[in-house]
Scaffold this motif. Structure first.
Motif, PDB file in Angstrom:
ATOM      1  N   GLY A 144       4.574   4.595   0.028  1.00 45.82           N
ATOM      2  CA  GLY A 144       3.329   3.913   0.336  1.00 45.82           C
ATOM      3  C   GLY A 144       3.436   2.401   0.254  1.00 45.82           C
ATOM      4  N   ASP A 145       2.344   1.735   0.569  1.00 42.04           N
ATOM      5  CA  ASP A 145       2.337   0.275   0.455  1.00 42.04           C
ATOM      6  C   ASP A 145       2.512  -0.143  -0.999  1.00 42.04           C
ATOM      7  OD1 ASP A 145      -0.347   1.583   1.036  1.00 42.04           O
ATOM      8  OD2 ASP A 145      -1.011  -0.167  -0.116  1.00 42.04           O
ATOM      9  N   GLY A 146       2.076   0.706  -1.934  1.00 44.34           N
ATOM     10  CA  GLY A 146       2.291   0.378  -3.347  1.00 44.34           C
ATOM     11  C   GLY A 146       3.771   0.296  -3.674  1.00 44.34           C
ATOM     12  N   ALA A 147       4.541   1.281  -3.225  1.00 46.41           N
ATOM     13  CA  ALA A 147       5.984   1.297  -3.516  1.00 46.41           C
ATOM     14  C   ALA A 147       6.716   0.151  -2.833  1.00 46.41           C
ATOM     15  CB  ALA A 147       6.585   2.634  -3.070  1.00 46.41           C
ATOM     16  N   SER A 148       6.127  -0.367  -1.757  1.00 49.15           N
ATOM     17  CA  SER A 148       6.831  -1.438  -1.032  1.00 49.15           C
ATOM     18  C   SER A 148       6.950  -2.703  -1.868  1.00 49.15           C
ATOM     19  CB  SER A 148       6.114  -1.751   0.281  1.00 49.15           C
ATOM     20  OG  SER A 148       4.933  -2.516   0.040  1.00 49.15           O
ATOM     21  N   HIS A 173       1.139   2.894   5.050  1.00 52.73           N
ATOM     22  CA  HIS A 173       0.307   1.796   4.545  1.00 52.73           C
ATOM     23  C   HIS A 173      -1.152   2.211   4.624  1.00 52.73           C
ATOM     24  CE1 HIS A 173      -1.284  -1.981   3.497  1.00 52.73           C
ATOM     25  NE2 HIS A 173      -0.293  -2.744   3.916  1.00 52.73           N
ATOM     26  N   ASN A 174      -1.664   2.727   3.492  1.00 52.46           N
ATOM     27  CA  ASN A 174      -3.072   3.141   3.469  1.00 52.46           C
ATOM     28  C   ASN A 174      -3.946   2.122   2.734  1.00 52.46           C
ATOM     29  OD1 ASN A 174      -2.803   3.635   0.708  1.00 52.46           O
ATOM     30  ND2 ASN A 174      -2.457   5.821   0.983  1.00 52.46           N
ATOM     31  N   SER A 175      -3.345   0.978   2.438  1.00 51.20           N
ATOM     32  CA  SER A 175      -4.084  -0.191   1.908  1.00 51.20           C
ATOM     33  C   SER A 175      -4.575  -0.070   0.472  1.00 51.20           C
ATOM     34  CB  SER A 175      -5.288  -0.559   2.799  1.00 51.20           C
ATOM     35  OG  SER A 175      -4.821  -1.000   4.046  1.00 51.20           O
ATOM     36  N   TRP A 176      -4.297   1.049  -0.168  1.00 52.60           N
ATOM     37  CA  TRP A 176      -4.728   1.194  -1.556  1.00 52.60           C
ATOM     38  C   TRP A 176      -3.602   1.806  -2.381  1.00 52.60           C
ATOM     39  CZ3 TRP A 176      -9.323  -0.616  -3.537  1.00 52.60           C
ATOM     40  CH2 TRP A 176     -10.246  -1.091  -2.590  1.00 52.60           C
ATOM     41  N   ALA A 177      -3.117   1.073  -3.378  1.00 49.98           N
ATOM     42  CA  ALA A 177      -2.148   1.598  -4.332  1.00 49.98           C
ATOM     43  C   ALA A 177      -2.965   2.136  -5.502  1.00 49.98           C
ATOM     44  CB  ALA A 177      -1.204   0.501  -4.792  1.00 49.98           C
ATOM     45  N   ALA A 178      -3.123   3.469  -5.558  1.00 48.20           N
ATOM     46  CA  ALA A 178      -4.085   4.082  -6.470  1.00 48.20           C
ATOM     47  C   ALA A 178      -5.432   3.425  -6.215  1.00 48.20           C
ATOM     48  CB  ALA A 178      -3.629   4.006  -7.924  1.00 48.20           C
ATOM     49  N   ASN A 179      -5.934   2.629  -7.135  1.00 52.57           N
ATOM     50  CA  ASN A 179      -7.261   2.060  -6.955  1.00 52.57           C
ATOM     51  C   ASN A 179      -7.256   0.552  -6.737  1.00 52.57           C
ATOM     52  OD1 ASN A 179      -8.563   4.551  -7.202  1.00 52.57           O
ATOM     53  ND2 ASN A 179      -8.415   4.438  -9.434  1.00 52.57           N
ATOM     54  N   THR A 180      -6.096   0.025  -6.357  1.00 53.06           N
ATOM     55  CA  THR A 180      -5.996  -1.417  -6.149  1.00 53.06           C
ATOM     56  C   THR A 180      -5.702  -1.714  -4.687  1.00 53.06           C
ATOM     57  OG1 THR A 180      -5.227  -1.728  -8.405  1.00 53.06           O
ATOM     58  CG2 THR A 180      -4.782  -3.516  -6.856  1.00 53.06           C
ATOM     59  N   SER A 181      -6.494  -2.595  -4.122  1.00 53.80           N
ATOM     60  CA  SER A 181      -6.334  -2.932  -2.710  1.00 53.80           C
ATOM     61  C   SER A 181      -5.049  -3.714  -2.486  1.00 53.80           C
ATOM     62  CB  SER A 181      -7.522  -3.784  -2.257  1.00 53.80           C
ATOM     63  OG  SER A 181      -7.231  -4.392  -1.014  1.00 53.80           O
ATOM     64  N   SER A 182      -4.378  -3.422  -1.378  1.00 54.41           N
ATOM     65  CA  SER A 182      -3.156  -4.170  -1.056  1.00 54.41           C
ATOM     66  C   SER A 182      -3.466  -5.648  -0.827  1.00 54.41           C
ATOM     67  CB  SER A 182      -2.478  -3.573   0.174  1.00 54.41           C
ATOM     68  OG  SER A 182      -3.328  -3.643   1.301  1.00 54.41           O
ATOM     69  N   MET A 184      -4.945  -7.435  -2.778  1.00 56.51           N
ATOM     70  CA  MET A 184      -4.774  -8.089  -4.077  1.00 56.51           C
ATOM     71  C   MET A 184      -3.326  -8.152  -4.525  1.00 56.51           C
ATOM     72  SD  MET A 184      -7.964  -6.282  -6.035  1.00 56.51           S
ATOM     73  CE  MET A 184      -7.795  -7.253  -7.534  1.00 56.51           C
ATOM     74  N   THR A 185      -2.453  -7.404  -3.872  1.00 54.21           N
ATOM     75  CA  THR A 185      -1.089  -7.262  -4.399  1.00 54.21           C
ATOM     76  C   THR A 185       0.010  -7.682  -3.433  1.00 54.21           C
ATOM     77  OG1 THR A 185      -1.120  -4.965  -3.657  1.00 54.21           O
ATOM     78  CG2 THR A 185      -1.685  -5.370  -5.965  1.00 54.21           C
TER      79      THR A 185
END
Lengths: 322, 319
Positions: A144-148, A173-182, A184-185
């Motif tokens: 996901g986008d989080g792992a990127s 890329h679903n724009s949310w890493a758990a509950n945090t918007s991409s 912000m990250t």
């Protein structure tokens, strides 16, 4: 390459299977038959199906914590998947893994994985094995986008690019890493642009258009099989459900954002495509497909319910291989 | 018999096993030229300095039919790869229901004594003993190094090979012929009747020196080297303590929740061995601090033959 009419129908069947399987898994989680945690892939079905449709059985994939879709798209047996979710002896992991650890090495499914970013390097090792074997197999990482943003993403892509490994890195890329918007990250929201840093192609594709995903994956697979190295494919998509199915779990995503993406349903997208392209696809045909899918899911539940729980002392088995 | 160094014995094991099995590959931040020359760049991979990535790559390659041998160089660097060791390698066979084997060897040097200060003088093997799913070897002689490392490479599980920094140049007899030492079998390095010293790695040699010294005073010391920390050879250790009735455990790591604590527990929780004890067991370990740089400080922290002798005397005096 364009998918044949037959393949498009098969893609539709797989996407609908993922959706119906997860709807049932969510229900059974809420009624207590499935334990722990369930992460649903609903809304993102076109990514797993589009990519895996471009693969052969002996190609390998790795998944993450949201793994049911990848398993089904790679050809995993619904019965053994559901039995694993039910914690039963006939589950893929004999009840040791559950939703986050379903694997089927016999079809090149190297496992769902509960650590964000954990699979990136593991599947890169599968790519190395494929390269050394020299038979043209490829390995695919879904993440996901989080792992990127994890170090393992950068480390693995650098190594795969340097060694020209036969790999696809597919970012959902679903724009949310758990509950945090991409927002912000991510220093830059497009993950694909990072490919330039490793000198490999970085492709952005509509992740809710299974045919577009399939075409991008087909190109990347051809490149990998030809020894030209890895490709980073970024699929813009969205999950319809909260991060987990846990009752009362926080979901800070704006309702209008969820609704906007649900209007871009990947399954409806392909149904519309089929009707438009072929002019013969009917609602009745889709209903028949859904009936068959619902039967398969019901059969999987029956299989799971009929399978015994493992004997408690089986907890001591399989710590080590012989 | 010929004598070769501990480091050479490790290299011989690696080279012979890579000749024996074409599915073996080597992953490390440097590619030794002699290995590249014999086995080629495809199997001898020079990786970027990315322990987390190349440890994960080893897991994926192992799950895809290869037998990777990873060299972290110093154990220090494995901490960068803890996600792959702890969350993946140790559990992956189990959590997937045993459907695939993951034969991997992770090599690293441990211990201090060379003024490399806190980060590069660690002996963290008990952290990994605490996980289920990893085998751990800790050879103390060139003979054990070669035989254990060969077994580790042939094993179908992840094996961590902890190799003593202080022993790299230590020479000992190693036969020319192919041999292996099974994992989980301790070695009685010296037989004795009054007290058992279970010693690890470099401290095996310090314990042997202490035993020699104590013999002059009429104390007969048995020195047991577990050689493998998991699986631990409980039977050999308990049998020795049942014979002597006294126990000192010598480890270059700190005592807290360490291998020495585990050995003390496996002795004292066994009713027959406990009943044979004539005195409380004694741990002779490093002091519980990060390892300092300056030689006087470092020597103060590490146990040695003199502290083992003091430990033996304390236990002998207690009963």
């Amino acid at each position: 390459m364009t998918a044949s009419p037959e393949l498009q129908r098969e893609m539709l069947r797989q996407m609908q299977t993922i959706r119906r399987f997860e709807e049932r898994a969510s229900d059974d989680y809420h009624n207590g038959a499935i334990y722990g945690v369930v992460h649903c892939y609903i809304g993102e079905e076109a990514v797993a199906v589009g990519v895996c449709s471009a693969l052969n059985k002996d190609d390998q994939i790795i998944s993450n914590h949201r793994g049911h879709g990848h398993c089904i798209a790679k050809g995993a047996d619904l019965n053994r998947m559901m039995a694993e979710l039910y914690g039963r002896q006939d589950g893929y992991c004999k009840g040791k893994g559950g939703s986050m650890h379903i694997a089927d090495f016999s079809i090149g499914m190297l496992g769902a994985n509960g650590i964000v970013g954990g699979g990136l390097s593991i599947v890169t090792g599968a790519g190395l094995a494929a390269q050394l074997e020299g038979k043209g197999r490829v390995a695919v990482c879904f993440f996901g986008d989080g792992a990127s943003n994890a170090g393992s993403f950068h480390e693995s892509l650098n190594i795969a690019a340097r060694w020209k490994l036969p790999m696809l890195y597919v970012c959902e890329h679903n724009s949310w890493a758990a509950n945090t918007s991409s927002r912000m990250t991510h220093a830059r929201d497009d993950v694909a642009s990072r490919a330039a840093g490793y000198g490999i192609p970085g492709v952005v594709v509509d992740g809710n258009d299974v045919l577009a995903v399939y075409e991008a994956a087909t190109d990347a697979v051809a490149r990998a099989r030809a020894g030209e190295g890895p490709t980073l494919i970024e699929c813009k998509t969205y999950r319809w459900r909260a991060h987990t199915e846990r009752p009362g779990a926080a979901d800070p995503r704006p309702l209008e954002e969820i609704a906007a993406w649900m209007a871009k349903d990947p399954i409806q997208h392909l149904v519309d495509d089929l009707k438009q392209q072929q002019g013969q696809y009917s609602d009745a045909e889709f209903q028949a497909l859904d009936d068959a899918v619902m039967s398969a899911v019901a059969a999987a539940v029956a299989f799971a319910e009929a399978s015994p729980f493992p004997a408690p002392e089986a907890a001591l088995d399989d710590v080590f291989a012989d | 018999m010929r004598e070769i160094s501990y480091a050479r014995a490790g290299m011989e094991a690696l080279v012979e096993e890579m000749r024996r099995d074409p599915t073996t590959i080597h992953l490390a931040t440097d590619a030794p030229p002699s290995l590249v020359e014999e086995f080629g760049e495809a199997r001898i991979r020079a990786t970027p300095i990315t322990e987390n990535a190349f440890s994960g790559i080893a897991i994926g390659a192992a799950g895809s039919g290869l037998r990777p041998i990873v060299n972290w160089s110093m154990v220090t660097f494995c901490f960068v790869a803890m996600d792959q060791i702890v969350n993946q390698a140790s559990k992956i066979h189990y959590m997937f229901g045993g459907q695939q084997t993951f034969p991997i060897v992770f090599r690293s040097s441990v211990g201090g004594g060379t003024s490399l200060a806190a980060q590069h003088s660690q002996s963290p093997y008990s952290m990994f003993m605490n996980l289920a799913g990893l085998k751990l070897i800790l050879p103390a002689t060139p003979y054990d190094m070669k035989g254990l490392l060969k077994s580790a490479i042939r094993d179908n599980n992840p094996v961590l090979s902890f190799e003593s920094t202080r022993l790299m140049g230590f020479k000992g007899e190693v036969p020319d012929d192919d041999y292996t030492i099974p994992l989980g079998v301790a070695d009685v390095k010296r037989t004795g009747s009054d007290i058992t010293v279970v010693a690890l790695a470099w401290l095996v040699h310090e314990a042997l020196a202490a035993a020699e010294e104590m013999a002059k005073e009429g104390v007969s010391v048995e020195v047991v080297d577990p050689r493998t920390l998991f699986p631990m050879d409980n039977e050999t250790i308990r049998a020795s303590v049942q014979k002597t009735g006294r126990l000192v455990i010598a480890d270059e790591a700190g005592p807290t929740a360490g291998a020495a604590a585990e050995i003390a527990a496996l002795v004292t929780e066994d009713a027959a061995t406990f009943a044979a004890l004539k005195a409380p067991p004694k741990r002779v370990c490093a002091l519980q601090v990060p390892i300092p740089y300056s030689p006087g400080l470092e020597n103060h922290v590490f146990p040695d033959r003199n502290r083992i002798i003091a430990g033996i005397r304390e236990v002998m005096a207690a009963g």
